[in-house]
Design an enzyme around this catalytic site. Structure first.
Site, PDB file in Angstrom:
ATOM      1  N   LYS A 139      -3.153  -5.663 -11.972  1.00  0.00           N
ATOM      2  CA  LYS A 139      -3.983  -4.368 -11.406  1.00  0.00           C
ATOM      3  C   LYS A 139      -2.197  -3.738 -11.094  1.00  0.00           C
ATOM      4  O   LYS A 139      -1.116  -4.084 -10.836  1.00  0.00           O
ATOM      5  CB  LYS A 139      -3.630  -5.235 -10.212  1.00  0.00           C
ATOM      6  CG  LYS A 139      -5.664  -5.917 -10.220  1.00  0.00           C
ATOM      7  CD  LYS A 139      -6.237  -6.364  -8.523  1.00  0.00           C
ATOM      8  CE  LYS A 139      -7.563  -7.318  -9.773  1.00  0.00           C
ATOM      9  NZ  LYS A 139      -7.902  -7.484  -7.986  1.00  0.00           N
ATOM     10  N   HIS A 142       0.650  -1.876  -5.050  1.00  0.00           N
ATOM     11  CA  HIS A 142       0.100  -1.013  -4.180  1.00  0.00           C
ATOM     12  C   HIS A 142       1.381  -0.973  -3.286  1.00  0.00           C
ATOM     13  O   HIS A 142       2.245  -2.020  -3.396  1.00  0.00           O
ATOM     14  CB  HIS A 142      -0.827  -1.210  -3.868  1.00  0.00           C
ATOM     15  CG  HIS A 142      -1.187  -2.133  -3.051  1.00  0.00           C
ATOM     16  ND1 HIS A 142      -0.725  -2.280  -1.813  1.00  0.00           N
ATOM     17  CD2 HIS A 142      -2.177  -3.155  -4.057  1.00  0.00           C
ATOM     18  CE1 HIS A 142      -1.052  -3.861  -1.728  1.00  0.00           C
ATOM     19  NE2 HIS A 142      -1.963  -4.240  -3.004  1.00  0.00           N
ATOM     20  N   HIS A 145       2.445  -4.008  -1.410  1.00  0.00           N
ATOM     21  CA  HIS A 145       3.449  -5.442  -2.430  1.00  0.00           C
ATOM     22  C   HIS A 145       4.755  -4.823  -1.603  1.00  0.00           C
ATOM     23  O   HIS A 145       5.816  -5.527  -1.431  1.00  0.00           O
ATOM     24  CB  HIS A 145       3.359  -5.116  -3.776  1.00  0.00           C
ATOM     25  CG  HIS A 145       1.492  -5.776  -4.393  1.00  0.00           C
ATOM     26  ND1 HIS A 145       0.791  -4.440  -5.160  1.00  0.00           N
ATOM     27  CD2 HIS A 145       0.558  -7.068  -3.946  1.00  0.00           C
ATOM     28  CE1 HIS A 145      -0.171  -6.173  -5.122  1.00  0.00           C
ATOM     29  NE2 HIS A 145      -0.099  -7.232  -4.559  1.00  0.00           N
TER      30      HIS A 145
END
Length: 579
Positions: A139, A142, A145
Site C-alpha cells: 500500500k 502516506h 507513516h
C-alpha cells in the site's frame, strides 16, 4: 554548566530554610530570554515552595518572596538576588558564568554537554521499545507513516541520549486480506521482471488493479479469499510468494530509511503473531474474559459496570483473529523477548481508542506492565503533494525536497563550493521536512507547504542548517588561532552573556522533552539559539580582533555549534558543515 549554579543556589536555600538542597533543584529554572533585555539567570517561584510545604501556604506571596530574598546573602557565585511578583530571581557572577559554561571544552565534553544534570536523576532508565513508521506492504507510504517515522526516531534518539537502552522496531502491516488480493492479483497482473526493476511501484500497481477488478468480479474476490486461506494454512507456494513480496519491500524501505538517516533494530510484523493470536483467544477464554456477541463475534467487555456497553471485538464470527488480537499477542511476545521497561507506540490520533482498548485488555489479562505502555498520537498532514500530484511513495517526497533545495542553492549568492551538492541538498531538504513537522504540538493537524518549508529565512530547517554550516566555516577558517590560556573576562559583552544564558536551559529542555515526548521544545530552543548566533556574528567578530579576544569568541561559537549539532541529531537532523 547549569547544574553547578543550580546546585549552589539550592545549597544556599537549603541552609537558609533548613531543608535538603535536593528539595530546591527541581524548583529552580533558567530564566527564558526575551529580546535583548538583561535578565537574571535562575528563578524560583514561591508558589512551588508553598505547594511543597516548605513555606506556609497562606499570607502574601510577594511578601514571602521579599522576606526570603533578604535572608539569602550574595557570595562569589550569586551576585544579585531580587524578588518580583512572587518569584525570586538569581543572577550569577558573570565571569564565573562564562568560565563554567565554556570549560571543560572539546571532544567528548562537547557531546556530553548538559547530560550530567541532576534533573535527570528522577527519570526512569532502562529498556525502551519504540514502535514507529510501520508502513503497509504493497500500500502507499502516506504522510502519516512519514510523521510516525520522524516522531518515533526523535523519541528513540532522545531516550538514547538520556541513557536508556533503546530498541527501534518497525511493525509492518504484512498480513491480512490485502495479501489475499495481492497474491491472487499477482497471478493475473504481476510480472517478475517489473517486480525486480521497481518493486514498490509494481506491487502498488497490481494492488490497485486487483482491487478494481474485485469490485465487480466475484471470481476474483473468491480467488483472494482462497489465497489468504492458503497463507493462513501455511501452504508453501502461497507463503513463498508472500515472503518474496515482504523481503523485497523491506529491502526497498531500508534504502529509503538510509536516505533519512534512520535505522531499525527489528523489522517485525503482524505475520509474526498470527499463530500466537489464537493462543491469546484461548487465554481470554480460560480467564472468562471472552464473551460472544449477538452477531457471533468474540468480544472482551471493557465497560466499567460489566454491562457490555463498551466492548472490543477480538474474533470474527468465522473464528479468524483481528488486528487488535495480533497486537495483544505482539505486546506479550515483546515483553517476554526484550524485557522492556516501557513500550511506546507512535501512530496517528485516529488509533487512540485502539490503544486504549489494547492496554485495557492486557491489564485485564493480568499484565501489569501494560501501565508502562504508551501511545504517542499525532495529527494529520494536509495537502502533501509533489509536482506530479498526490504522494504515493516516500521516495517521491525525498526526491522533490532534494530537487527543490538544489534549485534554491543554485540560485543563492551565499552557496559555497561543495564536493557533493546533491547530498547536501538531500540533507537540508530532509531537515526542512522534519522542522515543518515538529513546529507545533504533535496532536495538531498541519498544512504541508513546500515554499514556506524551504525558506532560508524564518524558523525553518534550512535556517538551522545554514547556521550550523556558517559556524563550521568560521571554526575551519580560524584553525590557526592558538588555543592560549582562556580568559573568561573577554566575553562579558551582553551578546555573549545572552547566548550563555540560553545554553543554561539545555538540560531543562531535554528534561521537558522526556516528560511529554514533544519535539517542539528542542526545536524552539535551537531556533532561538540560531537567532542569537546570527546577532553574535555581527557583534562579536573573530576576524580582525586581537588574538586573545578572537580565541575567546571562537570558543563561544564552538560551544554554540556543538550544542546546536547535538540538538539537531536528537531531532533526527544530520548537520551539514557546508552550504
Amino acid at each position: 554548566m547549569a547544574c553547578f549554579f543550580r546546585r549552589r543556589i539550592a545549597a544556599k536555600l537549603g541552609r537558609t530554610l533548613q531543608q535538603s538542597e535536593d528539595a530546591f533543584i527541581p524548583a529552580l529554572s533558567a530564566v527564558p530570554l526575551f529580546k535583548k533585555q538583561k535578565t537574571a539567570d535562575f528563578k524560583l517561584p514561591i508558589s512551588t515552595l508553598r505547594t511543597n510545604g516548605i513555606l506556609p501556604s497562606n499570607g502574601d506571596i510577594q511578601l514571602q518572596a521579599e522576606n526570603l530574598a533578604t535572608q539569602l546573602k550574595q557570595d562569589s557565585v550569586v551576585e544579585d538576588i531580587s524578588a518580583d511578583r512572587g518569584v525570586i530571581n538569581f543572577t550569577v557572577n558573570r565571569t564565573l558564568l562564562v568560565q563554567k559554561m565554556l570549560e571543560p571544552f572539546g571532544g567528548q565534553e562537547d557531546e556530553r554537554f548538559g547530560l550530567n544534570s541532576e534533573l535527570f536523576n528522577t527519570l526512569k532508565r532502562g529498556t525502551t521499545l519504540v514502535e514507529y513508521s510501520s508502513p503497509n506492504i504493497a500500500k502507499k507510504f502516506h504522510a502519516g507513516h512519514l510523521r510516525s517515522t520522524f516522531i518515533g526516531n526523535f523519541i528513540a534518539n532522545l531516550k538514547q541520549t538520556l541513557g536508556n537502552n533503546v530498541i527501534r522496531m518497525n511493525y509492518l502491516g504484512d498480513w491480512g486480506m490485502q495479501f489475499g488480493l495481492l497474491g491472487a492479483g499477482f497471478g493475473r497482473f504481476g510480472c517478475q521482471e517489473k517486480l525486480k526493476q521497481n518493486p514498490l511501484q509494481h506491487l502498488f500497481e497490481v494492488y490497485v488493479q486487483v482491487n478494481k477488478e474485485a469490485e465487480h468480479n466475484e471470481d476474483m474476490k473468491q480467488a483472494a479469499r482462497d489465497f489468504f486461506r492458503q497463507l493462513e494454512q501455511h501452504e508453501s507456494q502461497a507463503l513463498s510468494l508472500w515472503q518474496q513480496f515482504r523481503d523485497i519491500t523491506v529491502h526497498e524501505y531500508q534504502h529509503v530509511y538510509k536516505r533519512l538517516g534512520i535505522h531499525f533494530d527489528i523489522y517485525s510484523g503482524e505475520s509474526n503473531h498470527q499463530d500466537e493470536a489464537q493462543t491469546v483467544v484461548q487465554q481470554l477464554q480460560s480467564q472468562g474474559l471472552l464473551k460472544t456477541s449477538e452477531k457471533g463475534t468474540g468480544v472482551v467487555d471493557l465497560s466499567p459496570d460489566g454491562d457490555m456497553s463498551s466492548v472490543c471485538t477480538v474474533l470474527r464470527s468465522d473464528g479468524t483473529t483481528l488486528y487488535i488480537t495480533r497486537d495483544i499477542a505482539a505486546a506479550i511476545d515483546r515483553k517476554q523477548k526484550y524485557h522492556f521497561d516501557e513500550m511506546i507506540y507512535v501512530t496517528d490520533k485516529s488509533q487512540a481508542n485502539h490503544f486504549y482498548q489494547l492496554f485495557q485488555i492486557l491489564l485485564a489479562m493480568g499484565h501489569s506492565w501494560a501501565d508502562r505502555c504508551q501511545h504517542v498520537p499525532f495529527g494529520l498532514v494536509q495537502g502533501m503533494k509533489t509536482r506530479t500530484g498526490e504522494v504515493v511513495f516516500l521516495e517521491d517526497v525525498l526526491d522533490e525536497a532534494r530537487a527543490r533545495m538544489l534549485d534554491n542553492m543554485s540560485q543563492s549568492k551565499t552557496t559555497k563550493e561543495m564536493d557533493n551538492p546533491e547530498d547536501t541538498a538531500e540533507k537540508v531538504g530532509i531537515s526542512a521536512l522534519i522542522v515543518q513537522d515538529f513546529k507545533g504540538p504533535l496532536q495538531s493537524d498541519y498544512k504541508f507547504d513546500w515554499d514556506r518549508m524551504l525558506q532560508a529565512q524564518g524558523d525553518t530547517g534550512v535556517f538551522l542548517q545554514y547556521t550550523h554550516a556558517r559556524l563550521c566555516s568560521l571554526i575551519r577558517r580560524n584553525e590557526g588561532i592558538e588555543a592560549a590560556a582562556f580568559d573568561p573576562s573577554l566575553l562579558l559583552e551582553q551578546t555573549s552573556i545572552t547566548i550563555l544564558q540560553h545554553l543554561l536551559r539545555y538540560d531543562e529542555v531535554l528534561y521537558q522533552s522526556a516528560q511529554d515526548l514533544q519535539p517542539k521544545h528542542m526545536l524552539n530552543f535551537l531556533l532561538k539559539l540560531c537567532h542569537l548566533i546570527a546577532s553574535a556574528h555581527k557583534e562579536l567578530p573573530v576576524k580582525g580582533s586581537p588574538q586573545d579576544v578572537a580565541q575567546a569568541r571562537l570558543r563561544l561559537f564552538s560551544r554554540a555549534c556543538s550544542v546546536l549539532a547535538n540538538g539537531m541529531r536528537i531531532l533526527g537532523i544530520t548537520p551539514v558543515d557546508k552550504m
